[in-house]
Design a protein around this motif. Sequence first.
Motif, mmCIF file in Angstrom:
data_model
loop_
_atom_site.group_PDB
_atom_site.id
_atom_site.type_symbol
_atom_site.label_atom_id
_atom_site.label_comp_id
_atom_site.label_asym_id
_atom_site.label_seq_id
_atom_site.Cartn_x
_atom_site.Cartn_y
_atom_site.Cartn_z
ATOM 1 N N GLY A 1 0.809 -1.223 -0.014
ATOM 2 C CA GLY A 1 0.051 0.007 0.057
ATOM 3 C C GLY A 1 0.783 1.286 -0.026
ATOM 4 O O GLY A 1 0.329 2.310 -0.143
ATOM 5 N N LEU A 2 1.960 1.230 0.282
ATOM 6 C CA LEU A 2 3.092 2.334 0.146
ATOM 7 C C LEU A 2 3.068 3.161 -0.991
ATOM 8 O O LEU A 2 3.134 4.652 -1.128
ATOM 9 N N VAL A 3 2.799 2.217 -2.458
ATOM 10 C CA VAL A 3 3.045 3.101 -3.522
ATOM 11 C C VAL A 3 2.181 4.318 -3.972
ATOM 12 O O VAL A 3 2.562 5.023 -4.447
ATOM 13 N N ASN A 4 0.958 3.938 -3.236
ATOM 14 C CA ASN A 4 -0.059 5.296 -3.604
ATOM 15 C C ASN A 4 0.714 6.736 -2.730
ATOM 16 O O ASN A 4 0.463 7.720 -3.431
ATOM 17 N N ALA A 5 0.819 6.395 -1.500
ATOM 18 C CA ALA A 5 1.750 7.745 -1.005
ATOM 19 C C ALA A 5 2.872 8.232 -1.438
ATOM 20 O O ALA A 5 3.028 9.526 -1.756
ATOM 21 N N VAL A 6 3.702 7.311 -2.235
ATOM 22 C CA VAL A 6 5.091 7.561 -2.784
ATOM 23 C C VAL A 6 4.557 8.388 -4.140
ATOM 24 O O VAL A 6 5.256 9.491 -4.457
ATOM 25 N N GLN A 7 3.783 7.808 -4.893
ATOM 26 C CA GLN A 7 3.330 8.504 -6.097
ATOM 27 C C GLN A 7 2.753 9.865 -5.748
ATOM 28 O O GLN A 7 3.264 10.814 -6.564
ATOM 29 N N ALA A 8 2.002 10.119 -4.643
ATOM 30 C CA ALA A 8 1.296 11.412 -4.553
ATOM 31 C C ALA A 8 2.641 12.462 -4.066
ATOM 32 O O ALA A 8 2.648 13.585 -4.520
ATOM 33 N N SER A 9 3.710 11.819 -3.349
ATOM 34 C CA SER A 9 4.769 12.624 -2.750
ATOM 35 C C SER A 9 5.522 13.070 -4.034
ATOM 36 O O SER A 9 5.870 14.272 -4.265
ATOM 37 N N LEU A 10 5.530 12.261 -4.946
ATOM 38 C CA LEU A 10 6.290 12.669 -6.300
ATOM 39 C C LEU A 10 5.636 13.509 -7.159
ATOM 40 O O LEU A 10 6.357 14.371 -7.733
ATOM 41 N N ASN A 11 4.204 13.552 -7.274
ATOM 42 C CA ASN A 11 3.355 14.355 -7.772
ATOM 43 C C ASN A 11 3.698 15.799 -7.296
ATOM 44 O O ASN A 11 3.579 16.801 -8.122
ATOM 45 N N SER A 12 3.385 15.760 -6.012
ATOM 46 C CA SER A 12 3.566 17.009 -5.281
ATOM 47 C C SER A 12 4.976 17.746 -5.534
ATOM 48 O O SER A 12 4.845 18.744 -5.891
ATOM 49 N N ALA A 13 6.020 16.938 -5.705
ATOM 50 C CA ALA A 13 7.378 17.484 -6.038
ATOM 51 C C ALA A 13 7.533 17.952 -7.405
ATOM 52 O O ALA A 13 8.110 19.188 -7.776
ATOM 53 N N ILE A 14 6.816 17.241 -8.241
ATOM 54 C CA ILE A 14 6.711 17.740 -9.627
ATOM 55 C C ILE A 14 5.846 19.022 -9.612
ATOM 56 O O ILE A 14 6.364 19.921 -10.550
#
Length: 306
Positions: A262-275
């Motif tokens: 389940g951690l992948v969803n949080a990581v994706q959202a964090s990356l999109n925030s940085a983008i």
Amino acid sequence: MMNRTRLAALALALSFTTLSHAAGADLVANETPIHTVKNNAAAALIPPGFKFVKPGSLTVALAVLGSAPPFGLYARDNKTVIGSEADIARLVADGLGLKLNIVPASWEDWPLGVASGKYDAAIFNITVTQARKERFDFATYRLDTLGFYVKSTSKIVKIDAAPDIAGKRIIVSSGTNQEAILLSWDKQNQAKGLAPFQPLYVTDDAASTLALQSGRADASFGPNVTGAWRARQTGTTRLVGTVPGGWPNTANIAVTLKKGNGLVNAVQASLNSAIANGSYLQVLDRWEESVEKIDHSEINPPGLGD
């Protein structure tokens, strides 16, 4: 023929030569961390009760030993890990409101380390592939482009298709998608009666440099940004062709996580925030990787073999 002592001395000398060029003003400036702000929406996606390897921290396996700029290397203090992968890891951790715990690891170690829970994630220039998606979850952060590099004085002018590798000695890392591409091309070539290529497996950047410069190898095949960085810094190699990492399709480099936790969803959202806030592009720009930037992170997209 050179004896082993002489070869080791040359490899060490080439390693220091490469480092002396690479450890210039760019690397000194790049020792300063780039941070981003916590994204509360991304942090909220961390599964309730998720057990991080180190509470309050994101433990990430990174390539350092045997690696090279721009992905991973040690700073001038010989203990702080810097590089584009460390910077991406920091953005992910910052966005989730976590500290970053970097663990230098080998390529052979990350799959078991992630699957067993030794690491929360691996950021290792890992390409999304069909086979890997059976065992891991991925959140993409960069396009995957592979490059063929030769000695600057080589007579080779082009390598970007199967017939071009026939009869050549090519440096490639074992167990990588670039090896899979070469083996696929070689199978096609031999079916047509063309000469087989010879893969050369080396353990680190210094050994690769030595093999090319001594004439033991005709070309190297690996991540294009690494080859481009080395060529710019030393002037001893040059690009003769690129191939998408998911040949014949495009592919992405991704943060790699244990399947189904389940951690992948949080990581994706964090990356999109940085983008979205620009810190992602700051990282890619300072490591000259912006040619491989993406507009948004994806979870488990099509990859090599799909």
